[in-house]
Design a protein around this motif. Sequence first.
Motif, short mmCIF file in Angstrom:
data_model
loop_
_atom_site.label_atom_id
_atom_site.label_comp_id
_atom_site.label_asym_id
_atom_site.label_seq_id
_atom_site.Cartn_x
_atom_site.Cartn_y
_atom_site.Cartn_z
N THR A 123 0.84 -1.38 0.06
CA THR A 123 -0.02 0.07 -0.10
C THR A 123 0.79 1.17 0.05
O THR A 123 0.60 2.09 -0.67
CB THR A 123 -0.91 0.06 1.22
N VAL A 124 1.97 1.05 0.69
CA VAL A 124 2.85 2.30 0.92
C VAL A 124 3.52 2.57 -0.56
O VAL A 124 3.49 3.80 -0.91
CB VAL A 124 3.71 2.35 2.08
N LEU A 125 3.77 1.60 -1.10
CA LEU A 125 4.42 1.56 -2.44
C LEU A 125 3.71 2.25 -3.44
O LEU A 125 3.80 3.18 -4.27
CB LEU A 125 5.00 0.13 -2.83
N LYS A 126 2.31 1.80 -3.38
CA LYS A 126 1.49 2.37 -4.60
C LYS A 126 1.17 3.71 -3.81
O LYS A 126 1.00 4.57 -5.09
CB LYS A 126 0.02 1.68 -4.15
N VAL A 127 1.22 4.38 -2.74
CA VAL A 127 0.97 5.73 -2.60
C VAL A 127 2.17 6.53 -3.02
O VAL A 127 2.03 7.47 -3.80
CB VAL A 127 0.61 6.12 -1.11
N PHE A 140 7.95 4.76 -8.72
CA PHE A 140 9.02 4.76 -7.96
C PHE A 140 10.15 3.71 -8.19
O PHE A 140 9.73 2.74 -8.51
CB PHE A 140 8.75 4.53 -6.45
N ASP A 141 11.40 3.87 -8.61
CA ASP A 141 12.25 2.92 -8.71
C ASP A 141 12.86 2.37 -7.42
O ASP A 141 13.55 3.18 -6.52
CB ASP A 141 13.31 3.42 -9.54
N LEU A 142 12.88 1.23 -7.10
CA LEU A 142 13.17 0.46 -5.73
C LEU A 142 14.61 0.67 -5.48
O LEU A 142 14.91 0.26 -4.19
CB LEU A 142 12.77 -0.76 -5.75
N VAL A 143 15.65 0.63 -6.61
CA VAL A 143 16.72 0.58 -6.54
C VAL A 143 17.41 2.15 -6.43
O VAL A 143 18.22 2.49 -5.77
CB VAL A 143 17.51 -0.40 -7.65
N LEU A 175 2.27 8.00 9.38
CA LEU A 175 1.36 7.05 8.44
C LEU A 175 1.80 5.89 8.02
O LEU A 175 1.08 4.84 7.94
CB LEU A 175 1.01 8.17 7.14
N PHE A 176 2.98 5.94 7.91
CA PHE A 176 3.78 4.45 7.40
C PHE A 176 3.49 3.45 8.65
O PHE A 176 3.20 2.22 7.97
CB PHE A 176 5.36 4.96 7.02
#
Length: 594
Positions: A123-127, A140-143, A175-176
Amino acid sequence: MSLFIRSRRLPDATEGGADRDGDPAAPEEAVGSTPDAAPPGWFGWRRRWPRTARGVTVGTTVLAGALVLAALLLPNRVERVGPVAFLRLPAEGILLAALLLALPPRFRRITAVVAGVLLGLLTVLKVVDMGFYQVLARPFDLVLDWILLDDAADFVRESFGRGGQVLAVIGVIVLFLAVLVLMTLATVRLTGLMVRHRPVATRTTLVLGVVWITCVTLGVQNSGVPVAARSNADMLGNRVEQVRAGLRDARVFEKQAAVDAFAKTPPDQLLTGLRGKDVLFTFIESYGRVAIDDPAMAEPVDAALRDGTRRLEDAGFASRSGWLTSPVTGAGSWLAHSTFLSGLWIKNQQRYRSLTTSDRMTLTNYFRKTGDWRTVGIVPGVRRAWPEGEFFGLDHIYDSEHLGYRGPYFSWTPVPDQFSLEAFERLEHGRKDREPIMAEIILASSHNPWSPIARMIDWDDLGDGSVFHGIKKEGTDPKEVWKDPDRVRTEYRRAIEYSLRSLTEWVQRYGDEDTVLVFLGDHQPVPTVTAGDTGKDVPVTIVAKDPKVLDRVAGWGWTDGLKPAADAPRWGMDKFRDRFMTAYGPRGEDAAAP
């Protein structure tokens, strides 16, 4: 009575206190059936107000289900969020339910907790993706993108103050953690509910699985959106491929960076067509094609470009314009600048780091290599150490602290463009008995959030910039502007007009026979301004008084004036360096010959 309570045993599995796998029942089921048996405190009130307790139980369960379902179906782009997005069947939810029902109690509890944490992280990644799409038009690029979070915090501080930054950071952290905790509790609660009602849960899971497969087979859609959803699996699969591509890209880029057509060219054969000229490479922040093509902005921006063209022509200057395609959109100016100067496609932070730690020669480096130019940088957006300046071959750098400015910030913008250009005149260009200058100049007034904006004043009244305190008070409040996309677009357009006028008036006022100006946008503005257009084109213009300078690029097919035609040539921004150096090298003399 106290003896009775101490000796009373809890119901065993056959009495409803646990399921057959040994999972504990809900706390209220483990309490005696009489009011006397209820312990004081939390469970006591449940016995005293059973209807309220039942309502709280049902309400909490419904909220838990809604939270998990929302996490599974939430898109990662703002424009896709809507009722239709949540009227779907998530494959991941059905599979997770089947797995939890099949596992033994011990592993089921662990799996439920792990699944809750992962759902929270998803969910955090989607936001975060939503934010990146809104600004950079990409996920967002995870690296590679973690460094941008620090830049985002700096942007908030510079736009809304230190207090706003602290509140924003605290809010994000809270929030996280809240998302992780609530999602985990919700998953555990739903798992307990399924176990207590195993037959119903099993049948429901099987039915939903059959319905999902049927919807996939028949291609069932709701308003163009597939009812059978597997977006989370696709999204995570794309992220895995993104990481792999990033690792491969490092090797590809290393090979590309090793190729330089001018690496062995002797210094006396470099940029021969510009010897004795002052060459100014000027970037106008967020000056994208949308400013020229968008119907809501085209007329006033076109008027500004026509007025600038006229004033330059009155001063004896001519100009040619075309299009470049930037590697980024919305933000990431340093990637665009390094692409333009290095002749390499710098599309991410990994490439930028590899470039700035290499011995690749940039356009500015080649000017420095000749020994015939003093190379300087006017970079008002830089407010801390910038070691990359040496990599780009700049003899001297003037950041926001060294331009002599004593006025206010305009949100993110530390120094208004008109003052930056006047400071360049005072510190470098206007000096007597100087050598030719090659300058990289960054005009930052058109940087997001475009509120408040400085306005033009008499050049003789600029002083130390203190006059801008009053001008800032006349401006708009970014917190109010950003409530209305139309106002954002209006302020963006006004900022571009201000930057264009600052630059053209400076050339009109201080330019001479030896002035050669190359100015361009670094990238398109954020999607709020582009209204969903994902194009990455930016205008580029060359201005000069000496006709021989523009004769060298006559074969480029660029448009006369400051406004490029819609069908003017369009190049990748990484192609400019080599074409420019060729045009103004010994081979460019043939193209300029009548």
